[in-house]
Design an enzyme around this catalytic site. Structure first.
Site, PDB file in Angstrom:
ATOM      1  N   ARG A 117     140.300 -14.683   8.960  1.00 46.30           N
ATOM      2  CA  ARG A 117     141.300 -14.863   7.909  1.00 46.30           C
ATOM      3  C   ARG A 117     142.362 -13.778   7.984  1.00 46.30           C
ATOM      4  O   ARG A 117     143.538 -14.043   7.812  1.00 46.30           O
ATOM      5  CB  ARG A 117     140.581 -14.831   6.560  1.00 46.30           C
ATOM      6  N   TYR A 118     141.932 -12.551   8.187  1.00 51.93           N
ATOM      7  CA  TYR A 118     142.857 -11.415   8.239  1.00 51.93           C
ATOM      8  C   TYR A 118     143.097 -11.050   9.700  1.00 51.93           C
ATOM      9  O   TYR A 118     142.220 -11.256  10.544  1.00 51.93           O
ATOM     10  CB  TYR A 118     142.239 -10.219   7.501  1.00 51.93           C
ATOM     11  N   ARG A 121     140.335  -8.390  11.397  1.00 51.43           N
ATOM     12  CA  ARG A 121     138.884  -8.416  11.187  1.00 51.43           C
ATOM     13  C   ARG A 121     138.346  -9.844  11.087  1.00 51.43           C
ATOM     14  O   ARG A 121     139.087 -10.755  10.690  1.00 51.43           O
ATOM     15  CB  ARG A 121     138.481  -7.622   9.950  1.00 51.43           C
ATOM     16  N   CYS A 130     117.992 -16.218   3.425  1.00 55.08           N
ATOM     17  CA  CYS A 130     117.940 -14.938   2.707  1.00 55.08           C
ATOM     18  C   CYS A 130     116.532 -14.737   2.159  1.00 55.08           C
ATOM     19  O   CYS A 130     115.885 -15.705   1.761  1.00 55.08           O
ATOM     20  CB  CYS A 130     118.901 -14.944   1.517  1.00 55.08           C
ATOM     21  N   CYS A 134     120.132 -15.123  -4.369  1.00 58.08           N
ATOM     22  CA  CYS A 134     120.743 -14.595  -5.593  1.00 58.08           C
ATOM     23  C   CYS A 134     121.498 -15.732  -6.273  1.00 58.08           C
ATOM     24  O   CYS A 134     122.312 -16.401  -5.627  1.00 58.08           O
ATOM     25  CB  CYS A 134     121.706 -13.466  -5.255  1.00 58.08           C
ATOM     26  N   CYS A 137     125.313 -16.173  -5.835  1.00 57.92           N
ATOM     27  CA  CYS A 137     125.824 -16.061  -4.453  1.00 57.92           C
ATOM     28  C   CYS A 137     127.069 -16.931  -4.216  1.00 57.92           C
ATOM     29  O   CYS A 137     127.115 -18.096  -4.611  1.00 57.92           O
ATOM     30  CB  CYS A 137     124.722 -16.486  -3.496  1.00 57.92           C
ATOM     31  N   ARG A 139     127.913 -18.001  -1.394  1.00 65.59           N
ATOM     32  CA  ARG A 139     127.626 -19.004  -0.352  1.00 65.59           C
ATOM     33  C   ARG A 139     126.424 -19.853  -0.716  1.00 65.59           C
ATOM     34  O   ARG A 139     125.681 -20.285   0.164  1.00 65.59           O
ATOM     35  CB  ARG A 139     127.422 -18.306   0.999  1.00 65.59           C
ATOM     36  N   ASP A 298     132.745 -14.860  -8.278  1.00 68.49           N
ATOM     37  CA  ASP A 298     133.618 -15.948  -7.796  1.00 68.49           C
ATOM     38  C   ASP A 298     133.346 -17.254  -8.548  1.00 68.49           C
ATOM     39  O   ASP A 298     132.214 -17.512  -8.971  1.00 68.49           O
ATOM     40  CB  ASP A 298     133.366 -16.184  -6.294  1.00 68.49           C
ATOM     41  N   ASP A 335     138.410 -11.783  -5.839  1.00 66.23           N
ATOM     42  CA  ASP A 335     138.654 -12.354  -4.512  1.00 66.23           C
ATOM     43  C   ASP A 335     139.463 -13.633  -4.741  1.00 66.23           C
ATOM     44  O   ASP A 335     138.965 -14.586  -5.349  1.00 66.23           O
ATOM     45  CB  ASP A 335     137.313 -12.652  -3.820  1.00 66.23           C
ATOM     46  N   LYS A 342     141.518  -9.945  -1.489  1.00 69.99           N
ATOM     47  CA  LYS A 342     141.048  -9.211  -2.676  1.00 69.99           C
ATOM     48  C   LYS A 342     142.219  -8.616  -3.439  1.00 69.99           C
ATOM     49  O   LYS A 342     143.108  -8.007  -2.837  1.00 69.99           O
ATOM     50  CB  LYS A 342     140.101  -8.090  -2.254  1.00 69.99           C
TER      51      LYS A 342
HETATM   52  S1  SF4 Z   1     124.298 -12.698  -2.278  1.00 70.31           S
HETATM   53 FE1  SF4 Z   1     123.936 -14.623  -1.137  1.00 70.31          FE
HETATM   54  S2  SF4 Z   1     124.038 -14.049   1.022  1.00 70.31           S
HETATM   55 FE2  SF4 Z   1     123.764 -12.166  -0.156  1.00 70.31          FE
HETATM   56  S3  SF4 Z   1     121.551 -11.827  -0.179  1.00 70.31           S
HETATM   57 FE3  SF4 Z   1     122.069 -12.916  -2.043  1.00 70.31          FE
HETATM   58  S4  SF4 Z   1     121.785 -15.073  -1.513  1.00 70.31           S
HETATM   59 FE4  SF4 Z   1     121.895 -13.974   0.403  1.00 70.31          FE
END
Ligand code: SF4
Length: 375
Positions: A117-118, A121, A130, A134, A137, A139, A298, A335, A342
């Site tokens: 994207r940038y 990087r 994972c 979380c 998250c 994603r 997000d 973001d 950001k």
């Molecule tokens: S925030 Fe998302 S990618 Fe990061 S550890 Fe937690 S579940 Fe996994």
């Protein structure tokens, strides 16, 4: 439930035992809690609650390492660790303003596994697995897919792309959780990246120090040490996550000459107060970790119940700046959607101008004039 796990959890309610299994990251992964029956038993869910949660996990599965599970006060339904890892009914509530991929990562994916994207990087995603999923998250759209780990031929394509794009000086390795791969596999990736002359730094985004600190073992850190400069960004959200084990994990990384920065996410009912955020950031400094970013959560589908108004983040920064050392105060960022990047946000300290002076507001709220030289 696995009776050994039950025994170890009971043991952990007292002082944690010195079980070699408990300290083995592969055992932690193998015994991660991921089925609803075990969860219901541990948290005494009713049949109705289980039925509701089955709908949630059909869309957003869960996984919790025994270590992270043991940090939960199981008598407290609003426990801040629990809110981060247990599935909640609110995740499947309809919300028209939220999206699966609000940051537009998929649009900026140039080849599988690489977001460019940038200009200088790239983001390299190694897996969608994972140890702990979380609930906030960005994603979480990935969790429904079959579990994947980047294949060797995909990695070859990634190295080729980076080699051909000479402006790329910074590679961010992320996931999912990149450190669930074996040390040998991670080393092969680092070796290949280090063979590209224009790659100056490699960053790792990992939550292992928080949810699976056992993964940060001597074998891993002595391997990483060979490929510096490396910067490691981790993700503590609450002072309760700063434990003896997580401190030891961070210390091992720091002793290998790898700086550790923290990227917290502002979460409703978890860390959305000046008091908790200050305690978290002061606790991080004590273990050598620099509070780097505080992210606005997000607008991702399934996270509405955890999102706070932006004003809450500003209030927290205002309540920290000046009251504790500047090193302790993270940069609050949003973001931007679809690759806007950001945007740092902070309380307004500039009040106006008065002749040759600029009027500023100090941390105690007093307004003062400050001479502003002309150019
Ligand atoms: S925030 Fe998302 S990618 Fe990061 S550890 Fe937690 S579940 Fe996994």
């Amino acid at each position: 439930m696995n009776t050994k796990l039950q025994e170890l959890l009971l043991e952990y309610d007292e002082p944690p035992g010195n079980s070699s299994q408990w300290n083995d990251w592969r055992w932690q992964l193998k015994n991660a809690l991921s089925n609803i029956e075990d969860l219901a038993e541990i948290f005494s869910f009713s049949k109705e609650e289980v039925e509701g949660l089955k709908r949630v996990i059909a869309k957003y599965p869960f996984s919790i390492t025994p270590y992270y599970l043991a940090l939960i006060d199981r008598k407290d339904p609003r426990d801040p660790v629990r809110l981060q890892c247990l599935p909640f009914l609110e995740e499947v509530a309809q919300h028209s303003r939220l999206e699966d991929d609000p940051l537009g990562e998929e649009e900026d994916t140039v080849i599988p596994g690489l977001v460019h994207r940038y200009p200088d990087r790239v983001l390299l995603t190694l897996t969608n697995i994972c140890p702990v999923y979380c609930r906030h998250c960005t994603r979480k759209r990935e969790w429904r897919k079959t579990k994947w780990v980047r294949r060797p031929e995909e990695l070859e394509e990634i190295y080729r792309y980076i080699s051909l794009h000479k402006g790329i000086r910074d590679v961010i390795i992320s996931g999912g959780e990149p450190l669930i791969l074996s040390t040998a596999k991670i080393e092969s990736i680092f070796r290949n990246l280090r063979n590209i002359p224009h790659v100056e730094i490699i960053r790792i985004g990992t939550r292992c120090p928080v949810v699976l600190p056992q993964r940060i073992d001597e074998e891993l850190v002595s391997m990483l040490k060979k490929y510096r400069p490396i910067w490691l960004n981790t993700h503590f959200n609450h002072p309760r996550e700063v434990t003896k084990e997580s401190a030891e994990a961070c210390d091992k990384i720091l002793c290998a000459g790898i700086p550790v920065n923290n990227q917290a996410v502002l979460l409703k009912g978890i860390n959305d107060s000046v008091e908790i955020m200050t305690k978290l950031c002061q606790g991080l400094l004590k273990i050598g970790v620099r509070p780097y970013y505080l992210f606005q959560c997000d607008p991702v589908s399934g996270t509405a119940h955890l999102r706070t108004p932006i004003e809450k983040g500003l209030e927290i920064i205002k309540g920290m700046r000046g009251f504790t050392s500047g090193l302790c105060v993270p940069t609050f960022v949003v973001d931007g959607p679809k690759g806007q990047g950001k945007v740092p946000l902070q309380p307004d300290y500039i009040i106006g101008k008065e002749g040759e002076n600029i009027l500023l507001r100090g941390y105690k709220g007093e307004i003062f004039a400050y001479h502003n030289p002309e150019t």
